[in-house]
Every structure is written in structure tokens, then in C-alpha cells.
Design a protein around this motif. Structure first.
Motif, PDB file in Angstrom:
ATOM      1  N   TYR A   4       0.915  -1.233  -0.115  1.00 41.85           N
ATOM      2  CA  TYR A   4       0.009  -0.018  -0.061  1.00 41.85           C
ATOM      3  C   TYR A   4       0.802   1.199  -0.187  1.00 41.85           C
ATOM      4  O   TYR A   4       0.552   2.133  -0.754  1.00 41.85           O
ATOM      5  N   ASN A   5       1.874   1.251   0.756  1.00 39.26           N
ATOM      6  CA  ASN A   5       2.598   2.321   0.836  1.00 39.26           C
ATOM      7  C   ASN A   5       3.366   2.774  -0.634  1.00 39.26           C
ATOM      8  O   ASN A   5       3.298   3.735  -1.092  1.00 39.26           O
ATOM      9  N   ASN A   6       3.892   1.772  -1.026  1.00 36.22           N
ATOM     10  CA  ASN A   6       4.682   1.977  -2.334  1.00 36.22           C
ATOM     11  C   ASN A   6       3.757   2.077  -3.616  1.00 36.22           C
ATOM     12  O   ASN A   6       3.995   3.016  -4.389  1.00 36.22           O
ATOM     13  N   LEU A   7       2.499   1.554  -3.485  1.00 37.87           N
ATOM     14  CA  LEU A   7       1.509   1.998  -4.388  1.00 37.87           C
ATOM     15  C   LEU A   7       1.444   3.458  -4.254  1.00 37.87           C
ATOM     16  O   LEU A   7       0.666   4.242  -5.235  1.00 37.87           O
ATOM     17  N   GLY A   8       1.051   3.990  -2.954  1.00 37.94           N
ATOM     18  CA  GLY A   8       0.918   5.309  -2.800  1.00 37.94           C
ATOM     19  C   GLY A   8       1.923   6.368  -3.310  1.00 37.94           C
ATOM     20  O   GLY A   8       1.527   7.305  -4.044  1.00 37.94           O
ATOM     21  N   VAL A   9       3.193   6.037  -3.248  1.00 42.08           N
ATOM     22  CA  VAL A   9       4.261   6.541  -4.098  1.00 42.08           C
ATOM     23  C   VAL A   9       4.028   6.631  -5.601  1.00 42.08           C
ATOM     24  O   VAL A   9       4.361   7.665  -6.169  1.00 42.08           O
ATOM     25  N   LEU A  10       3.628   5.524  -5.968  1.00 38.76           N
ATOM     26  CA  LEU A  10       3.544   5.432  -7.495  1.00 38.76           C
ATOM     27  C   LEU A  10       2.456   6.127  -8.069  1.00 38.76           C
ATOM     28  O   LEU A  10       2.461   6.981  -9.021  1.00 38.76           O
ATOM     29  N   PHE A  16      -1.646   5.616   1.420  1.00 38.42           N
ATOM     30  CA  PHE A  16      -0.930   6.097   2.602  1.00 38.42           C
ATOM     31  C   PHE A  16      -1.769   5.790   3.823  1.00 38.42           C
ATOM     32  O   PHE A  16      -1.156   5.293   4.949  1.00 38.42           O
ATOM     33  N   GLN A  17      -3.015   6.258   3.955  1.00 36.71           N
ATOM     34  CA  GLN A  17      -3.901   6.037   4.990  1.00 36.71           C
ATOM     35  C   GLN A  17      -4.079   4.684   5.545  1.00 36.71           C
ATOM     36  O   GLN A  17      -4.067   4.194   6.639  1.00 36.71           O
ATOM     37  N   THR A  18      -4.386   3.675   4.345  1.00 44.40           N
ATOM     38  CA  THR A  18      -4.434   2.374   4.829  1.00 44.40           C
ATOM     39  C   THR A  18      -3.237   1.814   5.325  1.00 44.40           C
ATOM     40  O   THR A  18      -3.512   0.930   5.980  1.00 44.40           O
ATOM     41  N   ALA A  19      -2.324   2.136   4.685  1.00 38.61           N
ATOM     42  CA  ALA A  19      -0.740   1.587   5.400  1.00 38.61           C
ATOM     43  C   ALA A  19      -0.758   2.098   6.797  1.00 38.61           C
ATOM     44  O   ALA A  19      -0.234   1.419   7.627  1.00 38.61           O
ATOM     45  N   GLN A  20      -1.149   3.364   7.224  1.00 41.94           N
ATOM     46  CA  GLN A  20      -1.065   3.850   8.510  1.00 41.94           C
ATOM     47  C   GLN A  20      -1.938   3.046   9.277  1.00 41.94           C
ATOM     48  O   GLN A  20      -1.452   2.689  10.558  1.00 41.94           O
ATOM     49  N   ALA A  41       5.093   5.163   5.885  1.00 39.56           N
ATOM     50  CA  ALA A  41       3.914   5.593   5.072  1.00 39.56           C
ATOM     51  C   ALA A  41       3.458   7.013   5.990  1.00 39.56           C
ATOM     52  O   ALA A  41       3.030   7.986   5.297  1.00 39.56           O
ATOM     53  N   PHE A  42       3.595   7.195   7.141  1.00 41.93           N
ATOM     54  CA  PHE A  42       3.486   8.438   8.034  1.00 41.93           C
ATOM     55  C   PHE A  42       4.353   9.609   7.259  1.00 41.93           C
ATOM     56  O   PHE A  42       3.777  10.787   7.025  1.00 41.93           O
ATOM     57  N   PHE A  43       5.640   9.314   7.056  1.00 42.34           N
ATOM     58  CA  PHE A  43       6.465  10.323   6.380  1.00 42.34           C
ATOM     59  C   PHE A  43       6.079  10.623   4.858  1.00 42.34           C
ATOM     60  O   PHE A  43       5.973  11.668   4.640  1.00 42.34           O
ATOM     61  N   ALA A  87       1.792  16.825  12.055  1.00 41.39           N
ATOM     62  CA  ALA A  87       1.237  15.738  12.967  1.00 41.39           C
ATOM     63  C   ALA A  87       1.580  14.512  12.705  1.00 41.39           C
ATOM     64  O   ALA A  87       2.228  13.661  13.201  1.00 41.39           O
ATOM     65  N   MET A  88       1.776  14.221  11.012  1.00 35.84           N
ATOM     66  CA  MET A  88       2.061  12.919  10.876  1.00 35.84           C
ATOM     67  C   MET A  88       3.745  12.909  10.647  1.00 35.84           C
ATOM     68  O   MET A  88       4.231  11.737  10.951  1.00 35.84           O
ATOM     69  N   ALA A  89       4.541  13.841  10.199  1.00 40.26           N
ATOM     70  CA  ALA A  89       6.173  13.876  10.673  1.00 40.26           C
ATOM     71  C   ALA A  89       6.317  13.475  11.988  1.00 40.26           C
ATOM     72  O   ALA A  89       7.287  12.807  12.258  1.00 40.26           O
ATOM     73  N   GLU A  90       5.642  14.057  12.915  1.00 36.09           N
ATOM     74  CA  GLU A  90       6.002  13.974  14.387  1.00 36.09           C
ATOM     75  C   GLU A  90       5.596  12.456  14.650  1.00 36.09           C
ATOM     76  O   GLU A  90       6.658  11.886  15.338  1.00 36.09           O
ATOM     77  N   HIS A  91       4.638  11.876  13.969  1.00 36.94           N
ATOM     78  CA  HIS A  91       4.388  10.340  14.289  1.00 36.94           C
ATOM     79  C   HIS A  91       5.532   9.731  13.537  1.00 36.94           C
ATOM     80  O   HIS A  91       6.114   8.637  14.251  1.00 36.94           O
ATOM     81  N   SER A  92       5.923   9.818  12.496  1.00 39.26           N
ATOM     82  CA  SER A  92       7.152   9.353  11.951  1.00 39.26           C
ATOM     83  C   SER A  92       8.216   9.481  12.700  1.00 39.26           C
ATOM     84  O   SER A  92       8.991   8.395  12.808  1.00 39.26           O
TER      85      SER A  92
END
Length: 211
Positions: A130-136, A150-154, A163-165, A182-187
Motif C-alpha cells: 500500500y505504501n509503495n502504491l501510494g508513491v507510484l 498512505f492512510q490504509t498503510a498507516q 507511510a506517515f512520512f 502531525a504525521m511527521a511527528e508520528h514518523s
């Protein structure tokens, strides 16, 4: 388990002095050398396992990855074909994911996209795909599809920082700075040593200070 790599490697080598056919020790040393960017050395250990009669999809997948990173491209896809022929439901998604990784490495993004899609069709909880699909999807300009992936991966793996980054970077580029922070802090909480996350937090902090 204690993250003491030096001692663990020494113990595995010592184990092989007592029993040169210890499959577990050979496999662990192979994995260590692979993740230490020593694909050629890892390949020797995995080939040793094959010569000992260990013939399963995981070993062939690892041999395929070692061949790819050792620039032995002629053998790479053959190894993945062997892995796919032996794979069952549990390992099939991982094999297709690794094929997707190799496809990205050779620049065949269409093959990568299809491979990650197949991995998800086999295992609907395959976070890395899921994360790599988000990038593509983002590279193709499909922002909403990228965000959804990205949300699914999270949701599936809140402990996986990538996924958060990636989602934080997407939010930053779209101007959603609060969400990005917020997501960068989680990452950063998951992986405090990730340099790109640190840089993104610094950029966001500077932005907020200007405001």
C-alpha cells in the motif's frame, strides 16, 4: 533480540564451527550480510542452503534479491520464478512485493505497480505494498489515490514510519501544514533517526515561526 549485532554474528559463526550444516546459523548470517550491503557474501550463504537441500520460496526470493543487488540480473528473475512456483498464500504477497521492489530498481514502474497490486490482491493487509502504491500513484498525479493508500498503510501498521512520512510529505506539498506536522511527528516517534523526517519537521517549524 537485544540488537547486539556484533555478538550475534560471532555466536552464529561459532555455532558453524561446531555444526557446519546449521541451517539457522547460515540463514541468519546470510540475512546479516544482505542488510549490511554485502549481497555477494549473502549470496554465498543462501547458495549453501540450496546445496544443502533447503528449497523453499523464501530462500529463492532472498537469492533473487541478492542477485539483483549483486548486479547478476540474468539470474534474478529466474529465482523469483522459482519462488512463485513454490509459493503458497502466506509467502506469495511478499514475493510479488519484492518483485515490485526490483522493478522499481530497474525503472519499470508499470511492472512495479502491477506487482504491488497483485500483492494486495493476495494479502489485503500487505502494508508495504500500500505504501509503495501510494508513491507510484503520486508519481502518476493521482493525489487522492496516493492519500488513500498512505492512510490504509498507516491504519494497518501504525509502527511503520514510511507511510506517515510519505503522507506528511504529500500534505506539505499540498499546503496542509498542520496535518503534515502531525504525521511527521508520528514518523519521528517511530523512527527518531530518519533524516528526511527531521528535515521536514525543521522546514515546517520554520514555516510556523514565520507565521
Amino acid at each position: 533480540a537485544l540488537n547486539d549485532t556484533v555478538n550475534s554474528v560471532n555466536y552464529y559463526k561459532e555455532a558453524l564451527q561446531y555444526d557446519s550444516s546449521s541451517i539457522e546459523a547460515i540463514a541468519c548470517l546470510a540475512s546479516h550480510h544482505f542488510y549490511s550491503d554485502q549481497a555477494e557474501i549473502a549470496l554465498r550463504f543462501y547458495r549453501r542452503l540450496i546445496h544443502m537441500g533447503v528449497n523453499n520460496p523464501e530462500v529463492w526470493t532472498n537469492v533473487g534479491l541478492c542477485c539483483f543487488y549483486a548486479s547478476q540480473y540474468d539470474m534474478c528473475l529466474q529465482c523469483f520464478e522459482r519462488a512463485l512456483m513454490q509459493a503458497d498464500g502466506e509467502s506469495l504477497a511478499d514475493i510479488w512485493y519484492n518483485i515490485g521492489q526490483v522493478a522499481i530498481g530497474i525503472g519499470d514502474l508499470m511492472l512495479a505497480y502491477r506487482s504491488f497490486k497483485v500483492a494486495i490482491s493476495v494479502d489485503s493487509n500487505h502494508t508495504e505494498s500500500y505504501n509503495n502504491l501510494g508513491v507510484l500513484e503520486l508519481r502518476k498525479g493521482n493525489v487522492e489515490m496516493a492519500r488513500t493508500n498512505f492512510q490504509t498503510a498507516q491504519a494497518l501498521s501504525p509502527f511503520m514510519f514510511e507511510a506517515f512520512f510519505n503522507h506528511a510529505l504529500l500534505a506539505f506539498k499540498l499546503g496542509n501544514f498542520q496535518d503534515a506536522f502531525a504525521m511527521a511527528e508520528h514518523s519521528s516517534d517511530v523512527n527518531p533517526d530518519h533524516s528526511d523526517t527531521k528535515e521536514l519537521i525543521k522546514a515546517l517549524t520554520r514555516h510556523f515561526q514565520v507565521l
